[in-house]
Enzyme design. Sequence first.
Site, PDB file in Angstrom:
ATOM      1  N   ASP A   1       0.832  -1.156   0.069  1.00 49.91           N
ATOM      2  CA  ASP A   1      -0.085  -0.067   0.050  1.00 49.91           C
ATOM      3  C   ASP A   1       0.830   1.210  -0.050  1.00 49.91           C
ATOM      4  O   ASP A   1       0.709   2.208  -0.485  1.00 49.91           O
ATOM      5  CB  ASP A   1      -0.914   0.216   1.236  1.00 49.91           C
ATOM      6  CG  ASP A   1      -2.063  -1.060   1.086  1.00 49.91           C
ATOM      7  OD1 ASP A   1      -2.471  -1.299  -0.143  1.00 49.91           O
ATOM      8  OD2 ASP A   1      -2.673  -1.385   1.988  1.00 49.91           O
TER       9      ASP A   1
ATOM     10  N   ALA B   1      -5.515  10.005  22.044  1.00 51.81           N
ATOM     11  CA  ALA B   1      -5.262  10.391  23.547  1.00 51.81           C
ATOM     12  C   ALA B   1      -5.627  11.611  23.801  1.00 51.81           C
ATOM     13  O   ALA B   1      -4.521  12.261  24.344  1.00 51.81           O
ATOM     14  CB  ALA B   1      -3.787   9.785  23.868  1.00 51.81           C
TER      15      ALA B   1
HETATM   16  P1  NAP Z   1       4.332   1.854   6.864  1.00 48.80           P
HETATM   17  O1  NAP Z   1       4.983   2.201   7.992  1.00 48.80           O
HETATM   18  O2  NAP Z   1       5.104   0.787   6.128  1.00 48.80           O
HETATM   19  O3  NAP Z   1       2.735   1.590   7.008  1.00 48.80           O
HETATM   20  C1  NAP Z   1       2.167   1.041   7.951  1.00 48.80           C
HETATM   21  C2  NAP Z   1       1.190   0.184   7.558  1.00 48.80           C
HETATM   22  O4  NAP Z   1       0.037   0.590   7.123  1.00 48.80           O
HETATM   23  C3  NAP Z   1       1.739  -0.916   6.424  1.00 48.80           C
HETATM   24  O5  NAP Z   1       1.412  -2.180   6.875  1.00 48.80           O
HETATM   25  C4  NAP Z   1       1.063  -0.374   5.182  1.00 48.80           C
HETATM   26  O6  NAP Z   1       0.861  -1.374   4.255  1.00 48.80           O
HETATM   27  C5  NAP Z   1      -0.424  -0.133   5.832  1.00 48.80           C
HETATM   28  N1  NAP Z   1      -1.308   0.720   5.160  1.00 48.80           N
HETATM   29  C6  NAP Z   1      -1.025   1.867   4.369  1.00 48.80           C
HETATM   30  N2  NAP Z   1      -2.215   2.270   3.830  1.00 48.80           N
HETATM   31  C7  NAP Z   1      -3.163   1.637   4.304  1.00 48.80           C
HETATM   32  C8  NAP Z   1      -4.573   1.529   4.090  1.00 48.80           C
HETATM   33  N3  NAP Z   1      -5.264   2.641   3.452  1.00 48.80           N
HETATM   34  N4  NAP Z   1      -5.055   0.604   4.653  1.00 48.80           N
HETATM   35  C9  NAP Z   1      -4.987  -0.277   5.777  1.00 48.80           C
HETATM   36  N5  NAP Z   1      -3.241  -0.349   5.761  1.00 48.80           N
HETATM   37  C10 NAP Z   1      -2.861   0.592   4.967  1.00 48.80           C
HETATM   38  O7  NAP Z   1       4.295   3.229   5.982  1.00 48.80           O
HETATM   39  P2  NAP Z   1       3.827   3.418   4.409  1.00 48.80           P
HETATM   40  O8  NAP Z   1       3.530   2.045   3.983  1.00 48.80           O
HETATM   41  O9  NAP Z   1       4.419   4.429   3.722  1.00 48.80           O
HETATM   42  O10 NAP Z   1       2.093   3.876   4.818  1.00 48.80           O
HETATM   43  C11 NAP Z   1       1.697   5.331   5.425  1.00 48.80           C
HETATM   44  C12 NAP Z   1       0.687   4.881   6.305  1.00 48.80           C
HETATM   45  O11 NAP Z   1       0.919   4.308   7.313  1.00 48.80           O
HETATM   46  C13 NAP Z   1       0.193   6.163   6.855  1.00 48.80           C
HETATM   47  O12 NAP Z   1      -0.723   6.774   5.670  1.00 48.80           O
HETATM   48  C14 NAP Z   1      -0.644   5.949   7.865  1.00 48.80           C
HETATM   49  O13 NAP Z   1      -2.007   5.436   7.697  1.00 48.80           O
HETATM   50  C15 NAP Z   1      -0.040   4.491   8.311  1.00 48.80           C
HETATM   51  N6  NAP Z   1       0.416   4.485   9.535  1.00 48.80           N
HETATM   52  C16 NAP Z   1      -0.006   3.886  10.615  1.00 48.80           C
HETATM   53  C17 NAP Z   1       0.178   4.049  11.964  1.00 48.80           C
HETATM   54  C18 NAP Z   1      -0.474   3.174  12.995  1.00 48.80           C
HETATM   55  O14 NAP Z   1      -1.616   2.301  12.555  1.00 48.80           O
HETATM   56  N7  NAP Z   1      -0.421   3.526  14.627  1.00 48.80           N
HETATM   57  C19 NAP Z   1       1.186   4.916  12.474  1.00 48.80           C
HETATM   58  C20 NAP Z   1       1.693   5.565  11.470  1.00 48.80           C
HETATM   59  C21 NAP Z   1       1.509   5.394  10.052  1.00 48.80           C
HETATM   60  P3  NAP Z   1       2.129  -1.954   3.483  1.00 48.80           P
HETATM   61  O15 NAP Z   1       3.043  -2.528   4.270  1.00 48.80           O
HETATM   62  O16 NAP Z   1       1.367  -2.855   2.095  1.00 48.80           O
HETATM   63  O17 NAP Z   1       2.699  -0.725   2.801  1.00 48.80           O
END
Ligand code: NAP
Length: 265
Positions: free
Chosen positions: A45, A186
């Site tokens: 993603d 939070a």
């Molecule tokens: P990453 O650190 O690899 O992303 C975190 C996870 O989110 C990865 O498993 C990624 O999938 C997944 N992801 C991305 N878009 C998604 C969606 N629309 N629905 C479900 N899962 C999704 O960084 P990145 O790949 O550049 O992605 C950036 C995204 O990470 C941000 O937009 C944010 O949504 C997310 N994020 C989540 C958290 C959290 O959940 N606590 C914290 C920070 C950021 P892939 O492994 O397939 O790339």
Amino acid sequence: MKFAVTSRGDDISNTLKRRIETYLLDFGLFLQEEEPDLVITVGGDGTLLQAFHDYSHRLEETAFVGIHTGHLGFYADWIPEEVEKLVIHIAKTPFQVVEYPLLEVIIKSNDETEKEIRYLALNECTVKSIEGSLVSSVEIKGETFEIFRGDGLCISTPSGSTAYNKALGGAILHPSLASIQIAEMASINNRVYRTVGSPLVLPQHHTCLLKPLNNVRVQVSIDHYNPDIGEIASIQCRVADEKIRFARFRPFPFWKRVKESFIGD
Ligand code: NAP
Ligand code: MN
């Protein structure tokens, strides 16, 4: 048709990218990285998020399709074993397009220039303070709704609702709902500070305006980017007029992707 293929950069994704390019060139399609009609991403993603930002200046002309070389993705929902099938679809049939809503973020800086920068997000915008807690007024449709105090706020798109938003206890929204969701990180709730505590879903044309009130340095993220903006006066979020276009070659309903990603078979 003009196409481009992007890769996460690991060996497996790079090899698959080269295979797809060879197949499609053999079918007589044109490899054109500047102005593609179709962008095929290979990785996860995150790879599709990156491609979205690389081509966000031509969303009306470019459609996207994603292949995952790791776990099943929400944007990257084709597996490497299906690549031959996908390539034949691309070469032989005009694809259908599914449009998903995007988030528009307008950030106004606090210096004398009062510069405004506009961003589009496919997943979300987050606002956090770098040190200490964030204090920010939250205005909805021009009226103060609450004064937020806590770690931060996350404003997501429907397709981003399964990402960061979900980890914050936000709801999963179907991407046919043109809306944005505000989720708290939070929040501090006591006799002095009070926030609603539940995620809010705003329809199209309802604007949410955040104005950081304390002098902490604020960090904004747009998907995987952390733009360096300096002192911020306000952050305005709403459903964007633009949409992202996905090329669909077979049905793979959103709720099925949710089930396969989070619950399993
Ligand atoms: P990453 O650190 O690899 O992303 C975190 C996870 O989110 C990865 O498993 C990624 O999938 C997944 N992801 C991305 N878009 C998604 C969606 N629309 N629905 C479900 N899962 C999704 O960084 P990145 O790949 O550049 O992605 C950036 C995204 O990470 C941000 O937009 C944010 O949504 C997310 N994020 C989540 C958290 C959290 O959940 N606590 C914290 C920070 C950021 P892939 O492994 O397939 O790339
Ligand atoms: Mn990733």
